[in-house]
Design a protein around this motif. Structure first.
Motif, short mmCIF file in Angstrom:
data_model
loop_
_atom_site.label_atom_id
_atom_site.label_comp_id
_atom_site.label_asym_id
_atom_site.label_seq_id
_atom_site.Cartn_x
_atom_site.Cartn_y
_atom_site.Cartn_z
N LEU A 163 -61.34 107.49 53.53
CA LEU A 163 -60.75 108.82 53.66
C LEU A 163 -59.34 108.79 54.26
O LEU A 163 -58.60 109.77 54.15
N MET A 202 -63.94 116.48 55.40
CA MET A 202 -63.32 115.15 55.33
C MET A 202 -62.56 114.81 56.60
O MET A 202 -62.61 113.67 57.09
N LEU A 240 -70.14 113.91 51.92
CA LEU A 240 -68.99 114.75 51.57
C LEU A 240 -69.37 116.21 51.44
O LEU A 240 -68.55 117.10 51.66
N PHE A 274 -66.00 119.05 44.05
CA PHE A 274 -66.37 117.83 43.34
C PHE A 274 -65.86 117.83 41.90
O PHE A 274 -66.25 117.00 41.10
N LEU A 290 -66.27 109.29 44.90
CA LEU A 290 -67.52 108.97 44.20
C LEU A 290 -67.26 107.98 43.07
O LEU A 290 -68.10 107.10 42.81
N THR A 326 -66.99 121.42 49.66
CA THR A 326 -66.21 120.31 49.09
C THR A 326 -66.10 120.48 47.58
O THR A 326 -67.09 120.79 46.91
N GLN A 379 -58.31 111.52 49.69
CA GLN A 379 -58.88 112.79 50.15
C GLN A 379 -59.48 113.58 48.98
O GLN A 379 -59.51 114.80 49.01
N SER A 380 -59.94 112.90 47.98
CA SER A 380 -60.53 113.54 46.80
C SER A 380 -61.97 113.11 46.64
O SER A 380 -62.26 111.91 46.49
N ALA A 381 -62.91 114.05 46.66
CA ALA A 381 -64.33 113.72 46.53
C ALA A 381 -64.65 113.06 45.19
O ALA A 381 -65.39 112.06 45.16
N ASN A 404 -73.21 109.18 49.64
CA ASN A 404 -71.82 109.61 49.80
C ASN A 404 -71.60 111.04 49.32
O ASN A 404 -70.77 111.76 49.87
N PHE A 405 -72.35 111.46 48.31
CA PHE A 405 -72.30 112.86 47.90
C PHE A 405 -72.77 113.76 49.04
O PHE A 405 -72.15 114.79 49.33
#
Length: 466
Positions: A56, A275, A270, A201, A66, A199, A60-62, A266-267
């Motif tokens: 992170l 973050m 987040l 996704f 993933l 968040t 900074q993008s979910a 991880n899902f």
């Protein structure tokens, strides 16, 4: 005695030895479920519960995060398929030590075994034990994290020095506990999360560029470390029931299960925690649990994570010493490492690896161990998968009960991803890269000394039980 008589006697002795070994392994060997438990427990450990915070810092993008774990999972699965063919064609305990010795040269195998013994298992054992102590002491401050970690290594060393039944049974129930705890945490966190975290996704502008950035490559260092362990079953293939049939299934199925578990975890992290709250944090699971369940939930999560890491330490203490055992079988100067008890357990090798792990635990920092051990293990697996091409070229007629599907695509994918990661380790973390190079060089030195002092004995002739 004539030469013909000597050859006949030797053949009879070999047949008797093979029959004795077959009878031993029929009674005392690891079942496929135990081998699968070893792979899963080796993989699901420190990395997945600590590395998101480091990723992170730059990403900074979910969706990209993933994707990072999906790419790491693809590399691990391609590596597992490659190892499955090698393990089925060259069935013997020892993992990379066995493969590289027979494909390239005994020196390559020895260096690989040296890396596995000093870094591949001992260092991650120390890391997992450190994390176990840190999480448990966060809940119970009166307890010393260092002594908790030390006690865990000692207790599990004793547990795995008894018998195959006791060792395998311990590993199997610890791994099932780990899977149940991960699923339970994920479901409850998603159902009862009241943090209000939203968040996104869905991919956004700029995410495509991130996928091919240096930040993505550097983050793969941590992800590949989290996935390390997919090759663990090859270290005990000589003690696995019908290894040529069962090893490919164990490696591929176990790696796929862990990939799905990592994406789910991880899902969840987040989805329930912002973050900015996890950036740079090691204990991301603890942070996520705090947002999902409150302070009490965070304390429970600390205990659960500590329990999860017990099986990780257990699996490494079980699998790693088989490399030392193989080295002891092949080099007279290291013969004590091959000594086994009445049930075929390499007790001396187990104790030696535990001692090295304790040395790491008491002398080195967490971050330094993670990066240089990840780089060194990646180098080990890189040359082993490369050996698949060499073996097919040199020995096309060698029986291969399992062949890589869509060959040569899977091994090429693994080599490309791993090579990209190694390049960025050299560029971004040169100090750790030098430590890795030093470990490899020390292995070469010890091989030269061992070859000078030892009388090389034929592979596959284990010494008598102690």
């Amino acid at each position: 005695m004539s030469r013909r008589c000597q050859e006949k006697t030797s053949a009879l002795q070999k047949l008797a030895c093979n029959a004795r070994d077959a009878q031993h392994y029929a009674v005392s060997s690891f079942k496929p479920s135990v081998a699968a438990a070893i792979v899963i427990a080796n993989m699901i450990g420190t990395g997945v519960f600590t590395s998101l915070g480091f990723q992170l810092v730059e990403i900074q993008s979910a969706p990209v995060l993933l994707a990072l774990w999906a790419v790491g999972g693809l590399a691990a699965l391609c590596g597992a398929m490659s190892y499955a063919e090698l393990g089925a064609a060259l069935p013997r305990s020892g993992g990379e030590y066995n493969f590289l010795s027979r494909i390239f040269h005994p020196a390559a195998g020895f260096i690989s075994g040296w890396v596995s013994a000093t870094v591949g298992f001992a260092a991650p054992t120390a890391l997992a034990a450190m994390t176990f102590g840190s999480y448990l002491s966060a809940v119970f401050p009166a307890l010393s994290p260092l002594w908790l970690a030390t006690g865990l290594i000692i207790v599990l060393t004793v547990a795995h020095s008894t018998s195959h039944r006791g060792s395998g049974g311990t590993q199997r129930w610890l791994t099932w506990l780990k899977i149940l705890l991960i699923l339970g945490f994920s479901v409850l966190a998603l159902l009862f999360n009241d943090s209000g975290q939203q968040t996104a996704f869905v991919p956004a502008a700029g995410d495509g560029a991130l996928l091919f950035s240096g930040a993505f490559a550097v983050s793969l260092i941590y992800v590949n470390y989290a996935y390390s362990g997919w090759n663990a079953a090859t270290y005990i293939s000589g003690e696995l029931e019908r290894p040529q049939r069962n090893l490919p299934t164990v490696l591929i199925a176990s790696t796929s299960v862990v990939c799905l578990a990592y994406l789910l975890l991880n899902f969840v992290f987040l989805a329930v925690a912002p973050m900015e709250a996890m950036v740079g944090r090691v204990e991301v699971g603890y942070v996520a649990a705090g947002y999902a369940f409150g302070d009490a939930g965070a304390a429970i999560m600390g205990i659960l994570l500590a329990l999860l890491l017990v099986s990780t330490v257990s699996a490494m203490i079980l699998a790693g010493p088989r490399v030392l055992q193989s080295i002891g079988e092949d080099f007279a100067v290291f013969r004590p490492l091959a000594r086994v008890n009445g049930d075929g357990i390499p007790v001396t090798a187990i104790v030696v690896q535990a001692t090295v792990a304790l040395a790491f635990l008491w002398t080195a920092s967490f971050d330094r161990i993670l990066v240089f051990s990840g780089a060194t293990m990646a180098l080990n697996t890189f040359f082993t998968v490369l050996g698949l091409f060499v073996l097919r070229w040199r020995q096309p007629a060698l029986p291969r009960p399992f062949r890589v599907v869509l060959y040569p695509l899977p091994p090429l994918i693994f080599l490309a991803i791993t090579g990209w990661t190694l390049l960025y380790i050299v560029l971004q973390r040169p100090a750790e890269a030098l430590i890795s190079a030093g470990i490899v060089a020390s292995g070469a030195l010890f091989y030269w000394l061992s070859a000078t002092l030892s009388r090389r004995v034929p592979s596959g002739e284990p010494p008598a039980p102690a």
